[in-house]
Design an enzyme around this catalytic site. Structure first.
Site, short mmCIF file in Angstrom:
data_model
loop_
_atom_site.label_atom_id
_atom_site.label_comp_id
_atom_site.label_asym_id
_atom_site.label_seq_id
_atom_site.Cartn_x
_atom_site.Cartn_y
_atom_site.Cartn_z
N GLY A 21 0.82 -1.21 0.00
CA GLY A 21 0.00 0.00 0.00
C GLY A 21 0.85 1.26 0.00
O GLY A 21 1.81 1.35 -0.75
N ARG A 54 -1.04 8.64 -3.41
CA ARG A 54 0.25 8.36 -2.77
C ARG A 54 0.87 7.03 -3.20
O ARG A 54 2.06 6.86 -3.09
CB ARG A 54 0.11 8.39 -1.24
CG ARG A 54 -0.84 7.32 -0.72
CD ARG A 54 -1.27 7.60 0.71
NE ARG A 54 -2.05 6.50 1.24
CZ ARG A 54 -3.32 6.27 0.92
NH1 ARG A 54 -3.94 7.05 0.07
NH2 ARG A 54 -3.98 5.26 1.45
N LYS A 67 -2.91 -5.24 -5.70
CA LYS A 67 -1.83 -4.29 -5.41
C LYS A 67 -0.46 -4.94 -5.57
O LYS A 67 0.45 -4.35 -6.15
CB LYS A 67 -1.97 -3.76 -3.98
CG LYS A 67 -3.06 -2.74 -3.80
CD LYS A 67 -3.02 -2.12 -2.41
CE LYS A 67 -4.08 -1.05 -2.29
NZ LYS A 67 -4.07 -0.40 -0.97
N ALA A 116 -2.83 -7.97 11.64
CA ALA A 116 -1.82 -8.55 10.76
C ALA A 116 -0.41 -8.30 11.31
O ALA A 116 0.46 -9.16 11.20
CB ALA A 116 -1.95 -7.96 9.36
N CYS A 168 -24.57 4.18 27.39
CA CYS A 168 -25.48 5.28 27.74
C CYS A 168 -25.05 6.60 27.09
O CYS A 168 -25.90 7.44 26.78
CB CYS A 168 -25.61 5.40 29.25
SG CYS A 168 -24.08 5.82 30.06
#
Lengths: 654, 393
Positions: A21, A54, A67, A116, A168
């Site tokens: 990534g 990027r 990827k 991971a 709550c």
């Protein structure tokens, strides 16, 4: 320029990259340019448009493709002479076992999630392969080196628990926009479009004060032949009007709080106009359900705009209608997805309308999407810097230059003139359940909690195991695997529904359980301590795991604990965030779902001076005092803001 | 002088939901009172048009807003931009993204570090990037440049031309072009086209000259030099008189900085600098002076030059009454020998430089003042403020 020794270490190395990534793209490029010849890369993701700002190896035309594979092809174009092997797969797949990891000289992580990271950490420990770990968010980032027995492992430092809010606060007393988002996403959206049978606090709150005739039945059920417009308005009036009225009757709640304002559709001007342009068929030519948009149908374009109450109300009704008209088939099984435009619109509008009731400022769809989707801020520059730092550490690892290993923090504001701050790595934490053999302690009601609770809440959620095996002495209580005998599998299934004390080999106070994960080659012992009562709000699991612990979410609390114990930098428990020895302010850097304590600067030398027994006793004391607190704090959340100093989660230790 | 920007989005009618009107008014030197009156007037005016609805009036005041274009477009990010830049808008805001998309950047000297920088700035979405480097592609340049594939047709084409093609491909929304010629021969009107100028791999004299040319213009141009040798890198920044906004205790405050030029900065006597300034600062000055004295191109050194470099260090230190031990032999040797760049350091320095340029364009966040050094040997990335305390700074 690399020296000759460096070059030969680089050329002979076989490296595994996990993640292709933001960091991965930069890292693969930098590795190739630096002369690495044999690179393997694993990533299960496919390319999305929001990656392209990027992840420079990817283009618009690659959207939807693997990827790992596209990154490999892109790098081979400018470095055709090297070997890159790509795997479009989850690193947790059984194929990537300890033997697989053993073939590499170093593993480089560019991951975006805690789960991971922990998994890779365990495999690296089991395979005795050094790991270079990294993470970025916005302008902040860090690189750390983990080598079994020499430096701490990735899990030696406590990782903060994922953010949760008391029920709550969400259902009755929201004070921040995020509370409204959680309400809209987890309660209202799920109630309207998700699994109807799931327990839902919205249901409880809606009905508990409404045993009277009108609201006795499920108000969320659309009546036969009920006009969709009418249905939408009825839901609107119920959740934003009636439910607030009901809440107001509880005077006790509002003694020290501002009273919320009920909102009914009749009070909102101009929503009638919605009928005039309600012809949805004209707008959507395409049949793609994800392209259906209430904003488009109402002519609102800019996701950065903050809508008025009127606009939010119109979006709410329009989105609700579009779900029923255009996506009816999905109703009943939808879960919130940040890439589902209509879902984001519905949640934004609902959260904003609720915010009005409670005097909380409006937010734009863009901001709401970031909060609801836990979107991590990311820019190319930080990833590029981090990739450079990873390669520098990787080369040291390959040369076995342990004395020069550094953890490096990339800061937004300089500390001691430094934007890139190297720190000596920490020594392994002797009480870490992952890389040491110290047993854990579990407080649990052995007469009430089932084995299933233990497996789900502790073994999977807390210990992060995928294929657990649970033993009491030599008796197997539970096991996961494809090759189980039928009768064994039936046995284990039966065990899951038994309370701990009634298992074939009863688990009671004083029992020592052994939990193993065969894939991760991780084994740890858990001492069981029986405890009768648990606080439902503060200890929702009904069991408390300690020994190793997750970082308490409250900063102030941490500081208080460490000073209560008189812990100084050199002898305190590594599990407790410490005062740093630096004078300057140091930041804790958020990486995806987790924090890394940059301020916690123990050095190897400091730690080795501290006796092990001291460490343990401090840890025990802090654990017993460190009862989970109400989680409604001020600073522990990613808030979106235009200024770049506030965009990231930061905490300061002094 | 300051500019006031009105952005009055008039309501979308429900009859035609695509109808939208943007009106931009540029006004110079107005005080706030007449503006308030003016907006009231507009409101009244608009109420006459019953089919329109007034959505919002927002005023922004800034010295950094580039001259406004009158027209319907250019002020709001498009849907395409919002989708592409989503993750970074979450870091620096939509306002900064708009400013980026209107900025014009010149880079000269396309070695590894600058190539990294170009990648970062093109991905970030600047308006235009102009590349200047007439050198042909060598085998060495090829091996450390991820913008050029070995099978590209390199014959007869310059580094800038080859890099240009790849960069265009990274982000179709950025205009990338090539400017041929010698940097020092360009006049002021050439530099006037840019908001940011980055030079690398050029002589000491050229650095000074370009910096001065930028400074002489009425428009403020952000000037940077960047160089990497061995596993070290240096960035120099000149933002002249710079005003920016920063967050302090949840409030946005305006802050000002005054930068010296490159020539002014390096003329500051070494002895008057604070103690413990990075040794790299001095070492880079020695190398720079050596190359100038010998008439070498940047990076044209070898181990054979070391004795003469050490001799020059001695002379410079004596002239400055400065202790020679502040510039270790080993460091000078690395810089003289290691003329090839180290790719991880290029990524790091190119990343820091990218971040700084984004800050300078957006006017957000503390900018670096005025030198940055990184050495992979100790792993520190250090900011040094080399400015004469008398002249502000």
């Amino acid at each position: 320029m690399a020296t000759k020794q460096q070059l030969s270490a680089i050329k002979g190395a076989k490296v595994l990259m996990v993640g292709a990534g933001g960091i991965g793209c930069e890292l693969l490029k930098t590795l190739a340019l630096s002369g690495f010849q044999d690179i393997h890369i694993i990533d299960m993701d496919t390319i999305e448009v929001s990656n392209l700002n990027r992840q420079f190896l990817f283009r618009q035309s690659h959207v939807g493709q693997s990827k790992a594979k596209v990154a490999r092809d892109a790098v081979l174009k400018f470095s055709p002479q090297i070997s890159i092997t790509s795997y479009h797969a989850n690193v947790k797949d059984p194929d990537f076992n300890v033997d697989f990891f053993k073939q590499f000289n170093v593993v480089l992580n560019g991951l975006d999630n805690l789960d991971a990271r922990r998994h890779v950490n365990r495999l690296c420990l089991a395979a005795a392969v050094p790991l270079v770990e990294s993470g970025t968010t916005g302008f902040l980032g860090q690189v750390t080196v983990h080598m079994k027995g020499k430096t701490e492992c990735y899990e030696c430092q406590p990782k903060p628990a994922p953010k949760t809010y008391p029920v709550c606060t969400i259902t009755s007393t929201p004070s921040k926009f995020v509370h409204c988002i959680v309400w809209a996403k987890d309660l209202l959206f799920t109630k309207m479009f998700g699994d109807k049978n799931q327990e839902n606090d919205l249901n409880v709150r809606s009905s508990d004060a409404s045993s009277s005739s009108e609201h006795a039945e499920d108000v969320f059920e659309r009546k036969t032949d009920e006009d969709i417009e009418q249905y939408g308005k009825r839901i609107y009036d119920h959740v934003f009007g009636y439910n607030i009225e009901v809440a107001l009757t509880n005077e006790e709640t509002w003694k020290n709080r501002n009273r919320p304002r009920p909102i009914y559709i009749r009070d909102v001007p101009s929503t009638e106009l919605i009928q005039e342009n309600g012809n949805v068929d004209k707008i959507f030519v395409a049949d793609d359900p994800l392209s259906v948009s209430a904003m488009a149908s109402l002519g609102l374009k800019n996701p950065q705009d903050v809508w008025s109450l009127m606009e939010n109300s119109r979006i709410f009704l329009e989105a609700l209608k579009l779900f029923f008209v255009k996506r009816e088939k999905e109703i009943g099984r939808l879960t919130f997805d940040k890439d589902d435009q209509l879902a984001v619109e519905f949640v934004t509008a609902a959260a904003n309308i609720r915010a009005v009731s409670f005097g909380i400022p409006f937010h734009s769809l863009f901001e709401a999407k970031g909060i609801a989707g836990n979107i991590v801020h990311a820019v190319a520059t930080t990833n590029a810097i981090i990739s450079g730092l990873i390669v520098i550490e990787a080369i040291k690892v390959l040369q076995n230059d342990a004395s020069n290993y550094r953890m490096t923090y990339c800061l937004e504001h300089p500390s001691k003139k430094m934007l890139l701050m190297p720190v000596e790595p920490f020594e392994p934490n002797k009480s870490c359940y992952v890389c040491s053999e110290t047993p854990l302690l579990l407080e649990v009601n052995t007469y009430r909690s089932k084995l299933r609770d233990f497996v789900e809440k502790i073994v999977k959620a807390k210990l992060g195991m995928n294929f657990p095996l649970i033993m009491h002495g030599s008796a197997l209580l539970y096991e996961v695997g494809d090759d189980l005998e039928e009768d064994m599998a039936a046995n284990y299934a039966a065990n899951l529904d038994k309370v701990l004390s009634e298992l074939p080999s009863p688990v009671t106070g004083g029992t020592i359980l052994t939990v193993e994960d065969l894939q991760q080659e991780l084994s740890c012992n858990i001492n069981i301590k029986h405890r009768e009562e648990f606080d439902e709000e503060k200890e929702p699991d009904g069991m408390i795991l300690s020994g190793w612990m997750q970082a308490p979410p409250k900063e102030k609390e941490n500081n208080k604990i460490s000073s209560d114990n008189g812990a100084s930098t050199s002898n305190a428990s590594p599990a407790v965030p410490l005062e740093t020895e630096e004078d300057n302010e140091i930041e804790i850097v958020l990486t995806g779902a987790e924090n890394v304590a940059a301020g916690n600067k123990r050095k190897l030398s400091d730690i080795s001076n501290a006796a092990t027994s001291d460490l343990c006793s401090v840890a025990d004391k802090t654990n017993s005092k460190n009862k989970p607190e109400e989680l409604d704090d001020d600073d522990d959340l990613v808030m979106l803001d235009d200024g770049n100093s506030n965009t990231s989660k930061k905490k300061r230790l002094r | 002088m300051f500019m006031l920007e009105f952005n009055i989005s008039l309501g979308r009618t429900y009859l035609d939901r695509k109808f939208k009107l943007g009106l931009y008014v540029l006004s110079l030197g107005w005080t706030l009172r007449p503006i308030t009156k003016f907006t009231k007037f507009l409101k009244l005016l608009l109420e006459g048009f019953s089919f329109l609805r007034l959505y919002s009036i927002s005023l922004t005041r800034s010295e950094l807003v580039p001259p406004l274009k009158l027209g319907m477009d250019g002020e709001e990010l498009t849907e395409q931009e919002t989708a592409l830049y989503d993750r970074q808008i979450r870091v620096w805001g939509a306002d900064a993204q708009r400013r980026l998309s209107k900025s014009h950047i010149l880079v000269s000297g396309l070695k590894g570090t600058v190539v990294e920088f170009c990648k970062n700035i093109v991905l970030a979405g600047v308006g235009s990037l102009t590349l200047n480097d007439d050198h042909p592609v060598t085998e060495e340049a090829l091996s450390v440049n991820f913008l050029i594939a070995p099978d590209d047709n390199v014959a007869g084409r310059s580094l800038a031309e080859l890099c240009c093609d790849s960069l265009k491909d990274f982000n179709p929304m950025v205009r990338v072009s090539v400017e041929k010629g010698d940097l020092s021969s360009f006049g002021g009107d050439f530099y006037d086209k840019f908001d940011v100028v980055v030079v690398s791999c050029c002589s000491l004299a050229t650095k000074k000259l370009i910096n001065e040319k930028c400074r002489k213009l009425s428009k403020r141009i952000a000037f940077y030099t960047v160089d990497c040798r061995d596993s070290c890198g240096e960035i120099f920044v000149d933002l002249q008189d710079y005003t920016y906004s920063k967050k302090k205790n949840d409030e946005t405050i305006e802050s000002q900085l005054q930068y010296p030029s490159f020539e002014e900065a390096i003329a500051i006597p070494w002895r008057s600098l604070p103690r413990r300034v990075s040794k790299l600062y001095f070492a880079m000055r020695v190398i720079e002076r050596f190359e100038e004295a010998e008439g070498r191109n940047p990076g044209e050194t070898s181990i054979a030059d070391l004795p003469n470099v050490l001799k020059l260090r001695k002379e410079l230190c004596e002239a400055q009454s400065f202790n020679e031990s502040q510039i270790p032999d080993s460091l000078l040797e690395r810089l003289v020998v290691g003329i090839r760049e180290f790719p991880p350091v290029c990524a790091i320095i190119g990343g820091i430089l990218g971040q700084e340029v984004i800050k300078a364009i957006s006017g957000k966040g503390d900018p670096l003042k005025n030198f940055f050094f990184f050495d992979a040997m100790d792993g520190k990335g250090i900011i040094e403020d080399i400015a004469n305390t008398n002249t502000g700074g």
